[in-house]
Design a protein around this motif. Structure first.
Motif, mmCIF file in Angstrom:
data_model
loop_
_atom_site.group_PDB
_atom_site.id
_atom_site.type_symbol
_atom_site.label_atom_id
_atom_site.label_comp_id
_atom_site.label_asym_id
_atom_site.label_seq_id
_atom_site.Cartn_x
_atom_site.Cartn_y
_atom_site.Cartn_z
ATOM 1 N N LEU A 85 67.826 129.020 -10.863
ATOM 2 C CA LEU A 85 66.753 128.552 -11.745
ATOM 3 C C LEU A 85 66.109 127.318 -11.118
ATOM 4 O O LEU A 85 66.526 126.178 -11.357
ATOM 5 C CB LEU A 85 67.310 128.224 -13.132
ATOM 6 N N THR A 86 65.109 127.542 -10.307
ATOM 7 C CA THR A 86 64.406 126.452 -9.632
ATOM 8 C C THR A 86 63.047 126.960 -9.170
ATOM 9 O O THR A 86 62.730 128.146 -9.292
ATOM 10 C CB THR A 86 65.217 125.918 -8.427
ATOM 11 N N PHE A 87 62.249 126.023 -8.635
ATOM 12 C CA PHE A 87 60.996 126.382 -7.997
ATOM 13 C C PHE A 87 61.311 126.924 -6.592
ATOM 14 O O PHE A 87 62.272 126.482 -5.956
ATOM 15 C CB PHE A 87 60.113 125.135 -7.922
ATOM 16 N N THR A 110 71.796 122.087 -19.820
ATOM 17 C CA THR A 110 70.895 121.303 -18.945
ATOM 18 C C THR A 110 69.917 122.170 -18.173
ATOM 19 O O THR A 110 68.939 121.678 -17.645
ATOM 20 C CB THR A 110 71.698 120.507 -17.893
ATOM 21 N N TRP A 111 70.223 123.461 -18.028
ATOM 22 C CA TRP A 111 69.478 124.425 -17.212
ATOM 23 C C TRP A 111 69.746 124.209 -15.718
ATOM 24 O O TRP A 111 69.086 124.798 -14.864
ATOM 25 C CB TRP A 111 67.964 124.380 -17.482
ATOM 26 N N ASN A 112 70.697 123.353 -15.394
ATOM 27 C CA ASN A 112 71.016 123.048 -13.992
ATOM 28 C C ASN A 112 72.248 123.817 -13.532
ATOM 29 O O ASN A 112 72.919 124.473 -14.334
ATOM 30 C CB ASN A 112 71.242 121.541 -13.841
ATOM 31 N N LEU A 113 72.557 123.670 -12.235
ATOM 32 C CA LEU A 113 73.699 124.361 -11.611
ATOM 33 C C LEU A 113 74.955 124.266 -12.487
ATOM 34 O O LEU A 113 75.354 123.170 -12.881
ATOM 35 C CB LEU A 113 73.948 123.718 -10.251
ATOM 36 N N ASP A 114 75.570 125.419 -12.745
ATOM 37 C CA ASP A 114 76.754 125.503 -13.610
ATOM 38 C C ASP A 114 77.986 125.087 -12.793
ATOM 39 O O ASP A 114 78.393 125.809 -11.868
ATOM 40 C CB ASP A 114 76.872 126.961 -14.090
ATOM 41 N N PRO A 115 78.594 123.930 -13.115
ATOM 42 C CA PRO A 115 79.713 123.430 -12.288
ATOM 43 C C PRO A 115 80.907 124.386 -12.274
ATOM 44 O O PRO A 115 81.537 124.562 -11.216
ATOM 45 C CB PRO A 115 80.096 122.101 -12.951
ATOM 46 N N GLN A 116 81.211 125.010 -13.402
ATOM 47 C CA GLN A 116 82.371 125.913 -13.436
ATOM 48 C C GLN A 116 82.143 127.116 -12.520
ATOM 49 O O GLN A 116 83.022 127.528 -11.764
ATOM 50 C CB GLN A 116 82.620 126.380 -14.889
ATOM 51 N N LEU A 117 80.929 127.644 -12.572
ATOM 52 C CA LEU A 117 80.596 128.778 -11.707
ATOM 53 C C LEU A 117 80.670 128.362 -10.236
ATOM 54 O O LEU A 117 81.181 129.114 -9.389
ATOM 55 C CB LEU A 117 79.197 129.298 -12.064
ATOM 56 N N LEU A 118 80.168 127.160 -9.950
ATOM 57 C CA LEU A 118 80.219 126.647 -8.575
ATOM 58 C C LEU A 118 81.663 126.605 -8.089
ATOM 59 O O LEU A 118 81.977 127.072 -6.981
ATOM 60 C CB LEU A 118 79.597 125.242 -8.524
ATOM 61 N N ASP A 119 82.544 126.075 -8.922
ATOM 62 C CA ASP A 119 83.958 125.968 -8.563
ATOM 63 C C ASP A 119 84.540 127.362 -8.304
ATOM 64 O O ASP A 119 85.233 127.588 -7.301
ATOM 65 C CB ASP A 119 84.709 125.258 -9.694
ATOM 66 N N PRO A 132 80.051 127.952 2.256
ATOM 67 C CA PRO A 132 78.677 127.610 2.672
ATOM 68 C C PRO A 132 78.663 126.249 3.358
ATOM 69 O O PRO A 132 79.600 125.453 3.211
ATOM 70 C CB PRO A 132 77.920 127.538 1.338
ATOM 71 N N SER A 133 77.589 125.969 4.093
ATOM 72 C CA SER A 133 77.552 124.693 4.814
ATOM 73 C C SER A 133 76.881 123.590 3.993
ATOM 74 O O SER A 133 76.908 122.429 4.398
ATOM 75 C CB SER A 133 76.852 124.858 6.165
ATOM 76 N N ALA A 134 76.278 123.932 2.855
ATOM 77 C CA ALA A 134 75.680 122.889 2.004
ATOM 78 C C ALA A 134 75.513 123.421 0.589
ATOM 79 O O ALA A 134 75.456 124.640 0.369
ATOM 80 C CB ALA A 134 74.319 122.458 2.553
ATOM 81 N N ILE A 135 75.436 122.477 -0.349
ATOM 82 C CA ILE A 135 75.112 122.800 -1.743
ATOM 83 C C ILE A 135 73.818 122.067 -2.069
ATOM 84 O O ILE A 135 73.733 120.848 -1.870
ATOM 85 C CB ILE A 135 76.226 122.304 -2.704
ATOM 86 N N MET A 136 72.819 122.803 -2.538
ATOM 87 C CA MET A 136 71.600 122.156 -3.029
ATOM 88 C C MET A 136 71.707 122.099 -4.550
ATOM 89 O O MET A 136 71.966 123.120 -5.197
ATOM 90 C CB MET A 136 70.355 122.947 -2.630
ATOM 91 N N THR A 137 71.497 120.915 -5.105
ATOM 92 C CA THR A 137 71.422 120.793 -6.557
ATOM 93 C C THR A 137 69.962 120.526 -6.904
ATOM 94 O O THR A 137 69.210 119.992 -6.072
ATOM 95 C CB THR A 137 72.275 119.628 -7.068
ATOM 96 N N VAL A 138 69.558 120.879 -8.114
ATOM 97 C CA VAL A 138 68.188 120.610 -8.568
ATOM 98 C C VAL A 138 68.255 119.953 -9.938
ATOM 99 O O VAL A 138 68.954 120.450 -10.827
ATOM 100 C CB VAL A 138 67.362 121.906 -8.659
ATOM 101 N N ASP A 139 67.563 118.831 -10.097
ATOM 102 C CA ASP A 139 67.495 118.132 -11.390
ATOM 103 C C ASP A 139 66.257 118.659 -12.117
ATOM 104 O O ASP A 139 65.183 118.042 -12.090
ATOM 105 C CB ASP A 139 67.426 116.624 -11.168
ATOM 106 N N LEU A 140 66.442 119.792 -12.772
ATOM 107 C CA LEU A 140 65.307 120.571 -13.260
ATOM 108 C C LEU A 140 64.549 119.869 -14.391
ATOM 109 O O LEU A 140 65.158 119.396 -15.346
ATOM 110 C CB LEU A 140 65.821 121.931 -13.734
ATOM 111 N N PHE A 141 63.248 119.864 -14.272
ATOM 112 C CA PHE A 141 62.345 119.289 -15.271
ATOM 113 C C PHE A 141 62.685 117.836 -15.604
ATOM 114 O O PHE A 141 62.301 117.325 -16.658
ATOM 115 C CB PHE A 141 62.319 120.157 -16.548
ATOM 116 N N GLY A 142 63.453 117.174 -14.706
ATOM 117 C CA GLY A 142 63.762 115.756 -14.897
ATOM 118 C C GLY A 142 65.118 115.488 -15.529
ATOM 119 O O GLY A 142 65.447 114.331 -15.784
ATOM 120 N N ARG A 143 65.912 116.544 -15.765
ATOM 121 C CA ARG A 143 67.270 116.322 -16.299
ATOM 122 C C ARG A 143 68.262 116.366 -15.136
ATOM 123 O O ARG A 143 68.275 117.341 -14.373
ATOM 124 C CB ARG A 143 67.646 117.414 -17.319
#
Ligand code: PLP
Length: 379
Positions: A85-87, A110-119, A132-143
């Motif tokens: 869920l991002t641009f 929050t509509w942001n990356l689900d930490p439990q799913l990530l784990d 993976p070699s990196a995790i991108m997080t997104v602070d969606l719509f300012g949250r």
């Protein structure tokens, strides 16, 4: 009535005489060729505003994401975790670095990356020796994301984080500014963001060497020699001095712009408080957001198809609203990408709507939008 009133846009630039004066002064100073003192000044201003040690002003947030991924070590052939869920720019940047995005679903509140799913996904990938070699997080719509959880998980697996805070300048998570999490963070100053340089971006980091590498790549990887000498591939990604001057004037007004965005979100929440089955999405418990775009969430059971009906009713009054970002796993261009889904972002895309949130909106404008939502839901 709608033909007499100017269109109400989602998030138009809020530009005053202060910005006109700043750009005029930059032109008069002679620093019209790309680099100049306002670029350095804008970087220092962003460091002071966010409390982050280093900043590099770039031509766009997308460029900052690209060089940020390269700087944290993403190589062609790698995979990178990206919230679905991002641009598109978040995922596009991973492909510019030659990596393959692996999409993960969102958290319901929050509509942001689900930490439990990530784990869970990282645990499975660790077992298969395919982290993976990196995790991108997104602070969606300012949250801001739940960094308390996410940074702990990333550290446990030893994976660097790049924070896409394109929409979140001025937001906080605990005591820290958005952009301060992970190895580096990125802001966008695109025309519709909380503040704008018409187009532009900034990479921020507490790692001064990383900032230096990004600055070097962004100016065509030019060696300090009289002629053009290149040891590495370069990019023409630096921000120009005129745009930096505009950015400095905008940044000086950002606290009042954010205050207005928050007041608009509060007014929507108040105006809709007694309507069953709709909610204005609020900040998470861990930090105040910048309220860049107010998000409406409808209960699909009570109001089936409501977001699109509301959007059309607003459009008929010459008012812009917009669906939530369409999840990346639903995008044809990423149809074959690996995705780990819980159904949350599909629901948010179906039930959510971005309401006009520009700082120049009057109380009457907000009231008109609110009334239109109420009457549409009652129809
Ligand atoms: C989440 C997100 N990431 C990245 C970008 C890209 O920023 P820019 O338009 O400055 O390249 C945007 C906005 O445009 C965005 O909303």
């Amino acid at each position: 009535m709608s033909s007499e009133r100017e269109r109400i846009y989602l998030s138009p630039p809020d530009v005053t005489e202060a910005e006109v004066d700043a750009v005029s002064a930059a032109i008069r100073s002679g620093w019209v060729a790309p680099l100049g003192p306002d670029v350095d000044g804008f970087e220092s201003d962003i460091c002071a505003f966010t409390g982050i040690g280093s900043a590099v002003a770039l031509s766009s947030g997308t460029a900052a994401l690209h060089l940020g991924l390269k700087a944290i070590g993403v190589q062609p052939g790698d995979s990178v975790i990206v919230p679905t869920l991002t641009f598109g720019a978040t995922a596009f940047a991973a492909t510019y670095a030659g990596a393959t995005p692996v999409f993960l679903d969102a958290d319901e509140s929050t509509w942001n990356l689900d930490p439990q799913l990530l784990d869970d996904v990282l645990a499975a990938k660790a077992r298969g020796n395919e982290l993976p070699s990196a995790i991108m997080t997104v602070d969606l719509f300012g949250r801001t994301c739940d960094y308390g959880a996410i940074m702990g998980i990333a550290a446990r697996y030893g994976i660097p984080v790049l924070e896409d805070a394109a929409e979140a300048l001025g937001s906080r998570c605990g005591e820290q500014s958005a952009g301060a999490f992970g190895r580096a963070g990125v802001f966008s100053f695109n025309g519709n963001k909380i503040m704008t340089t018409s187009g532009g971006g900034m990479l921020v980091t507490d790692d001064a060497d990383l900032a230096d590498r990004v600055r070097y790549w962004s100016t065509q990887s030019r060696e300090p020699l009289p002629w053009y000498e290149h040891l590495e591939i370069g990019y023409n990604y630096r921000m120009s001095n005129l745009l930096a001057a505009l950015g400095r004037a905008q940044l000086s007004r950002l606290p009042s712009i954010i205050e207005r965005h928050r007041a608009i979100r509060d007014a929507y929440a108040q105006g809709l408080a007694d309507v069953p089955g709709v909610a204005i999405v609020q900040d998470p418990a861990w930090g105040a957001g910048n309220a860049w775009l107010t998000n409406l969430r409808c209960d699909a059971g009570l109001h089936p198809g409501a977001p699109e009906r509301i959007r059309l009713a607003l459009e008929a009054l010459n008012i812009e609203s917009r669906p939530v970002w369409k999840p990346m796993h639903q995008q044809p261009v990423f149809a074959s990408a690996e995705s780990h889904l819980t159904g949350v972002s599909d629901r948010i895309f179906a039930d959510g709507l971005c309401l006009p949130s520009g700082s120049a909106m009057s109380a009457d404008d907000v009231a008109l939008v609110t009334t239109t939502i109420r009457t549409t839901l009652q129809a």
